[in-house]
Design a protein around this motif. Structure first.
Motif, PDB file in Angstrom:
ATOM      1  N   SER A 162       0.865  -1.179   0.000  1.00 50.19           N
ATOM      2  CA  SER A 162       0.000   0.000   0.000  1.00 50.19           C
ATOM      3  C   SER A 162       0.899   1.225   0.000  1.00 50.19           C
ATOM      4  CB  SER A 162      -0.914   0.015   1.224  1.00 50.19           C
ATOM      5  OG  SER A 162      -0.164   0.315   2.387  1.00 50.19           O
ATOM      6  N   GLU A 163       0.296   2.382  -0.256  1.00 47.50           N
ATOM      7  CA  GLU A 163       1.088   3.618  -0.253  1.00 47.50           C
ATOM      8  C   GLU A 163       1.693   3.897   1.108  1.00 47.50           C
ATOM      9  OE1 GLU A 163      -1.097   6.918  -1.823  1.00 47.50           O
ATOM     10  OE2 GLU A 163      -0.928   6.174  -3.875  1.00 47.50           O
ATOM     11  N   ALA A 164       1.014   3.421   2.159  1.00 45.87           N
ATOM     12  CA  ALA A 164       1.518   3.667   3.508  1.00 45.87           C
ATOM     13  C   ALA A 164       2.890   3.032   3.709  1.00 45.87           C
ATOM     14  CB  ALA A 164       0.531   3.127   4.536  1.00 45.87           C
TER      15      ALA A 164
ATOM     16  N   ASP B 123       1.827  14.568  -1.991  1.00 39.68           N
ATOM     17  CA  ASP B 123       0.878  15.610  -1.607  1.00 39.68           C
ATOM     18  C   ASP B 123       1.373  16.328  -0.345  1.00 39.68           C
ATOM     19  OD1 ASP B 123      -1.375  17.095  -2.071  1.00 39.68           O
ATOM     20  OD2 ASP B 123      -2.747  15.729  -1.024  1.00 39.68           O
TER      21      ASP B 123
ATOM     22  N   GLU C 148       2.844  15.237   2.147  1.00 43.57           N
ATOM     23  CA  GLU C 148       2.788  14.469   3.392  1.00 43.57           C
ATOM     24  C   GLU C 148       3.653  13.229   3.232  1.00 43.57           C
ATOM     25  OE1 GLU C 148      -1.360  13.692   3.829  1.00 43.57           O
ATOM     26  OE2 GLU C 148      -1.814  15.741   4.515  1.00 43.57           O
TER      27      GLU C 148
ATOM     28  N   GLU D 165      -0.317   9.453   8.203  1.00 47.06           N
ATOM     29  CA  GLU D 165      -1.646   9.870   8.653  1.00 47.06           C
ATOM     30  C   GLU D 165      -2.205   8.814   9.603  1.00 47.06           C
ATOM     31  OE1 GLU D 165      -4.477  12.128   5.802  1.00 47.06           O
ATOM     32  OE2 GLU D 165      -3.249  10.780   4.601  1.00 47.06           O
ATOM     33  N   GLU D 166      -2.797   9.267  10.684  1.00 47.45           N
ATOM     34  CA  GLU D 166      -3.344   8.341  11.683  1.00 47.45           C
ATOM     35  C   GLU D 166      -4.430   7.462  11.057  1.00 47.45           C
ATOM     36  OE1 GLU D 166      -3.189   6.434  15.136  1.00 47.45           O
ATOM     37  OE2 GLU D 166      -1.858   8.043  14.485  1.00 47.45           O
ATOM     38  N   GLU D 167      -5.385   8.112  10.412  1.00 48.31           N
ATOM     39  CA  GLU D 167      -6.424   7.366   9.688  1.00 48.31           C
ATOM     40  C   GLU D 167      -6.451   7.869   8.248  1.00 48.31           C
ATOM     41  OE1 GLU D 167      -8.053   4.888   9.611  1.00 48.31           O
ATOM     42  OE2 GLU D 167      -8.080   4.111  11.652  1.00 48.31           O
ATOM     43  N   PHE D 168      -7.074   7.096   7.412  1.00 48.01           N
ATOM     44  CA  PHE D 168      -6.992   7.395   5.984  1.00 48.01           C
ATOM     45  C   PHE D 168      -7.891   8.582   5.638  1.00 48.01           C
ATOM     46  CE2 PHE D 168      -7.782   2.905   6.960  1.00 48.01           C
ATOM     47  CZ  PHE D 168      -6.469   2.493   7.078  1.00 48.01           C
TER      48      PHE D 168
END
Lengths: 682, 161
Positions: free
Chosen positions: A552-554, A672, A674, A679-682
C-alpha cells in the motif's frame, strides 16, 4: 513396388555410401549447378501467378472481425532478434513479442534487476541470442498448451516459456555444444526436451589444432528432463556422438515413441570450406536413438559425471526475480556402451529436416542437396536391427543397410527440400528452398498431389500440431527467407515473411501474406482454446513476495544505506508514491523498486528516470520491478509513467532533488506534501 | 491537496490530451455531447436526494440487509481498505477519488458494493458513476475483490460514516 524402383535408382549411391566418412567424391560440378539454380530461383522467383490471395473467398477466410478472436495461436521464432513472436491465425496479426534471449527495452527484460540473471551464461552476461525452433509441450503426443520451448543457436541455451503468463521462466545453458540447432523438440509426453549440437567441437573443450578435427571433435546430444509440475529442466544426460554436425531432430510417436531421430551433415568431418567439403558424401545419416534405453542405462548408474560449468537461470513468479545457479557437471553417455540404442540410417545428401509422421512409422529426411527425398520405415528399421542388416559402423555405431530401412524415395519433388509437416489424412507438406515452393504429397503412395509457389525461398513450415500425433489440419504457414517485392520497400532491409495456406482441401490455397520479426526459422501452432482460458490476467498483490514490494502507499519510503538509496515506490492511476524525493546526492546509486498496486486487467504502468543508463520498467498489476540510476548532475530531475494509463497519465510524474556530493540535505520523501503512511487514519 | 478542477476544464483537457493537438470537429461534437450529459445527470453534491439513495447501481449485488455494525468484519475491512483503496480515497478530503465521509448517507449499500465490484460497467452505464468519472477523470479501479472482501470494506466504511 516403389521400394524396388527407388533402390534401382539409387543403387550406385548405396554402394558409395559405405564407409561414408572416409570416402570422398568430388561433387563440385553438381554443387556449382545447384548454386546457379539457387541464384536463378531467388532472383527471378517462380513463374506463374503470385496473386493467390486476391480472391474474395481468401479474404473472407482470413478476416477476423473487430473484437473477434483468432482461432489459433502461432508462436513464430524471432530468429536473430532472439525473441519469440505470438501471432493469431488466420488473421496474421502480431499480438506480442516475448523476450527470451535478447534484451527488450520495451518490457525492461534484461535491463531491470530482476530479469538480468536470465541472460547470464558461462561466458558472462550476453544481451542477444539467435532463437530458432519453438516446440509446444505435449501429452500423449498431443499439444497440451503448458509451455513452449525454444533454443538459442549461438550460445547454446534452451528456454521454457509459460503459456499462462507468456513470459520466459527458465533458460538453461548447454555445455559441450556449439550452434545449438538440433533443438528444442519434446518427447510425446514432454519427458525430455532435446538439444543437439550443430557444430562438432572438442568435447570437453581444449586447445588443439583445427585441422586435427577428424575423429577428435565430438557432437553432444543433450536430453533435458522436464518436471511435469513446474516445468523445470535439468540436463539428464549428454550423448558423446561422433563429430558430425547435427541439424534437426524429432521424436518418434506411437510405436516409435521410445526413439529420437537426428539428421546429420558433414559426416565428412571437414573443418574448412564446408559448403564444398561437407557436401562430398552422397548420403549422410539420420541417427536413430532409443532414449528409453539410455534412460534405463542411466537409472542403473550408467554414464560418467564430467565437469562442465554452465548457467541455469530460473524465474520465480512469487518474488518476480530470476536467479542464476551455476551447474558444475553433466552426465556423459558413450554410445558404444549401450548396445541396441544407437543406429545410423543412410539418408540422401546433407539432410535438414528430420520429420516423423503422426503414425510414427515414416521418418522423412529432407536431403537439401539431393534429387530425391528419403523416407525411412520404422518397422523396417526394427526388422533390420533384428536381422543385423548392417553396412559396417561409424565410430562403433552400426550403419543400417539403406535398402533394409528405406521405405522409398520421393523422386523429383523440387529443389532444396528442408522441412516436412503432416496433416491427419496421410499427407506430408515439404518446403523447397531453392525452387520456392511447398509440395503436398501422399506418404504411403509417395505421389505428389499438389505444389504451390511461395514468395520466396521458404525455410520451414508449420501446421498446428503438424509435428504431433494429432495434426489440426486447417492451416499451414510457410516461413520465407526472402521477401523482395511483396511489401512496400523499406530501404535495403525488408521484412521476412510468412504465408498462410488453407490446407483443408485437396489443393493448397494461399490466403495471406504477413510480415514477421527477425528470421522466422520455425513455428509452433495450437488451437486458441487450449491456451486462452488459462492465461494470467493479473498478479495478486497479496502473493507478491518481492523483497522490496510495497502493498500500500503507507508502506512506501526511501532508505539510505551508505551511498545506496532504495526507493520503495508504488504506482496506481495516476500517481507515484512518493513523488517528491530529496536528499539524493551525486555519486549515489539509486534503486527504484516500484510496485504496481493495480489489480485490474491490462493496467500496467511504466517508469523512467532522466539520465538512467538503462531502459524503462513496464510493470504488470501486482508486480514489483527495479531499475538503478546513478545521478551525475546536481538539480531537480523528473521521472514519469511511460505507459499511457489513464486520462491523467500525463500528470503521472514526480521529482528527485539531486544535491552535490557531501551535501547535508537529508533524505525526505512525500506525496501531496505528506509523508506516506504517517496519517493516523486514511 | 490543491486539486481544484472544474469538471468542464477536465473534460476539455482530457480531449485535448487524447487527440494530441487541435480539436477536430468530431471531438468538439463529442465535447458538446458530454456537456449535455453533464447537464442531464445529477452532479456530485452532498445534498441527499431520494433518487441517489434508491439507485442500487449495476452489478452482482441486488440487496443487502444491514444489521448492527460487525466489529470483526469492519476490522477485516479496514486492512483491505488500507491495501486496496487508500491510494485513491481518503475520508476527510477529496483525493484521486471523492472523499468518503458521509458516503453511506448519499449512496445505497448496494450501489457502493457494485461500484467496488463492477466499476468498469458502472462508470459506463450508471448515471452517478458516469458523472463521477466526468468530474474526477480517473476511473474507479477494479481491484478484483470478492463479494466478501467488498462487504468487509463496506462494513469498515460504515464505521467511519
Amino acid at each position: 513396388m516403389k521400394q524396388e524402383q527407388s533402390s534401382n535408382l539409387l543403387e550406385q549411391e548405396i554402394n558409395t555410401q559405405l564407409n561414408i566418412y572416409i570416402m570422398k567424391k568430388v561433387f563440385k560440378s553438381i554443387f556449382a549447378t545447384s548454386a546457379i539454380i539457387a541464384l536463378f530461383a531467388s532472383c527471378g522467383g517462380p513463374s506463374g501467378s503470385n496473386k493467390g490471395a486476391l480472391s474474395g473467398n481468401a479474404a473472407e477466410k482470413v478476416y477476423v472481425a473487430p473484437g473477434e478472436h483468432d482461432s489459433h495461436y502461432a508462436f513464430i521464432s524471432g530468429g536473430f532478434s532472439g525473441q519469440l513472436s505470438v501471432y493469431g491465425l488466420p488473421s496474421g496479426r502480431l499480438f506480442r513479442v516475448i523476450p527470451v534471449f535478447s534484451q527488450d527495452p520495451e518490457k525492461g527484460y534484461g535491463y531491470n534487476e530482476e530479469t538480468k540473471p536470465m541472460l547470464m551464461t558461462s561466458h558472462g552476461f550476453i544481451p542477444w541470442g539467435d532463437s530458432h525452433h519453438p516446440d509446444i509441450s505435449q501429452t500423449e503426443g498431443t499439444l497440451d498448451g503448458r509451455w513452449v520451448f525454444i533454443n538459442e543457436n549461438n550460445t547454446p541455451r534452451i528456454a521454457r516459456i509459460s503459456l499462462k503468463t507468456f513470459e520466459t521462466e527458465e533458460i538453461i545453458e548447454i555445455p559441450n555444444s556449439a550452434g545449438n540447432h538440433s533443438s528444442s523438440y519434446v518427447t510425446e509426453n514432454s519427458e525430455y526436451v532435446v538439444a543437439g549440437t550443430r557444430f562438432a567441437i572438442p568435447f570437453p573443450q581444449r586447445d588443439m589444432p583445427i585441422n586435427e578435427m577428424k575423429g577428435n571433435f565430438k557432437g553432444a546430444l543433450s536430453f533435458l528432463s522436464i518436471d511435469q509440475e513446474t516445468g523445470h529442466m535439468d540436463i539428464a544426460w549428454q550423448i558423446k556422438m561422433p563429430g558430425f554436425d547435427y541439424d534437426k531432430c524429432h521424436p518418434g510417436r506411437g510405436a516409435s515413441s521410445d526413439w529420437f531421430f537426428f539428421t546429420t551433415y558433414n559426416t565428412e568431418e571437414s573443418h574448412t570450406l564446408m559448403e564444398v567439403n561437407a557436401s562430398q558424401n552422397d548420403k549422410d545419416f539420420i541417427a536413430a536413438i532409443n532414449w528409453k534405453k539410455i534412460e534405463e542405462y542411466v537409472a542403473n548408474g550408467g554414464g560418467t559425471k564430467t565437469p562442465a560449468k554452465y548457467a541455469h537461470n530460473n524465474w520465480d513468479d512469487d518474488t518476480h526475480t530470476a536467479t542464476t545457479t551455476w551447474e558444475n557437471e553433466v552426465l556423459v553417455v558413450d554410445p558404444t556402451e549401450i548396445p541396441g540404442a544407437f543406429y545410423f540410417l543412410p539418408t540422401a545428401k546433407s539432410p535438414h529436416g528430420c520429420d516423423v509422421d503422426p503414425t510414427g512409422e515414416y521418418i522423412v529426411g529432407s536431403g537439401k542437396l539431393a534429387a530425391a527425398m528419403t523416407i525411412h520405415s520404422f518397422s523396417k528399421m526394427i526388422k533390420a536391427i533384428e536381422n543385423k542388416s548392417f553396412d559396417g559402423d561409424a565410430y562403433g555405431i552400426p550403419i543400417i543397410q539403406f535398402e533394409a530401412v528405406n521405405y522409398g524415395m520421393l523422386t523429383q519433388p523440387g529443389l532444396g527440400p528442408l522441412h516436412t509437416e503432416f496433416d491427419s489424412r496421410g499427407n506430408a507438406y515439404t518446403t523447397f528452398f531453392i525452387s520456392s515452393e511447398v509440395v503436398k504429397w501422399n506418404i504411403k503412395d509417395l505421389k505428389i498431389i499438389d505444389r504451390h509457389p511461395v514468395y520466396y525461398s521458404v525455410g520451414h513450415l508449420m501446421i498446428p500440431g503438424g509435428n504431433s500425433r494429432t495434426p489440426d489440419d486447417k492451416y499451414m504457414v510457410a516461413m520465407n527467407k526472402i521477401t523482395k517485392d511483396r511489401y512496400l520497400p523499406t530501404g535495403p532491409e525488408v521484412c521476412q515473411s510468412a504465408q498462410l495456406f488453407d490446407i483443408s482441401g485437396e489443393k493448397m490455397e494461399l490466403l495471406l501474406d504477413f510480415p514477421t520479426i527477425g528470421e522466422p526459422h520455425y513455428a509452433a501452432g495450437i488451437a486458441a482454446d487450449k491456451i486462452e482460458a488459462n492465461t494470467t490476467k493479473i498478479y495478486r498483490l497479496a502473493d507478491n513476495k518481492h523483497p522490496y514490494a510495497v502493498k500500500s502507499e503507507a508502506e512506501t519510503k526511501v532508505v539510505r544505506k551508505g551511498n545506496e538509496v532504495h526507493i520503495y515506490m508504488s504506482m496506481i492511476r495516476s500517481h507515484f508514491s512518493p513523488d517528491n524525493i530529496e536528499g539524493v546526492k551525486v555519486g549515489d546509486k539509486v534503486f527504484f523498486h516500484v510496485t504496481n498496486l493495480e489489480q485490474d486487467y491490462d493496467v500496467p504502468h511504466g517508469i523512467s528516470m532522466i539520465g538512467a543508463n538503462t531502459s524503462e520498467l513496464l510493470i504488470m498489476p501486482g508486480r514489483t520491478s527495479t531499475f538503478t540510476w546513478n545521478p551525475k548532475q546536481v538539480g531537480v530531475w523528473p521521472f514519469y509513467c511511460t505507459d499511457f494509463c489513464s486520462a491523467l497519465h500525463q500528470e503521472m510524474q514526480g521529482y528527485v532533488r539531486v544535491s552535490p556530493k557531501g551535501s547535508s540535505v537529508p533524505i525526505t520523501y512525500t506525496l501531496d506534501d505528506e509523508v506516506p503512511g504517517t496519517e493516523e487514519e486514511f | 491537496m490543491k486539486i481544484i478542477i472544474l469538471s468542464l476544464v477536465t473534460i476539455t483537457a482530457l480531449f485535448f490530451t487524447s487527440c494530441g493537438g487541435e480539436k477536430s470537429i468530431e471531438s468538439q461534437q463529442a465535447e458538446d455531447t458530454i456537456k449535455e450529459n453533464v447537464d442531464e445527470v445529477i452532479p456530485e453534491k452532498t445534498s441527499e436526494t431520494s433518487d441517489e439513495m434508491t439507485n442500487k447501481g449495476i452489478g452482482p449485488i441486488s440487496s443487502i440487509e444491514l444489521g448492527e455494525i460487525d466489529d470483526a468484519l469492519a476490522m477485516t475491512g479496514r486492512e483491505l481498505f488500507k491495501i486496496n483503496c487508500t491510494a485513491c480515497h481518503k475520508f476527510g478530503k477529496r483525493y484521486i477519488g471523492p472523499a468518503l465521509a458521509g458516503l453511506t448517507d448519499r449512496r445505497s449499500p448496494e450501489w457502493i458494493m457494485n461500484m467496488i465490484l463492477n466499476p468498469d460497467v458502472m462508470v459506463v452505464e450508471d448515471p452517478i458513476a458516469k458523472a463521477l468519472l466526468e468530474e474526477y477523470s480517473s476511473p474507479m479501479a477494479n481491484q478484483q475483490l470478492t463479494e466478501d472482501e467488498a462487504r468487509a470494506i463496506f462494513e469498515f466504511i460504515r464505521t467511519r460514516n
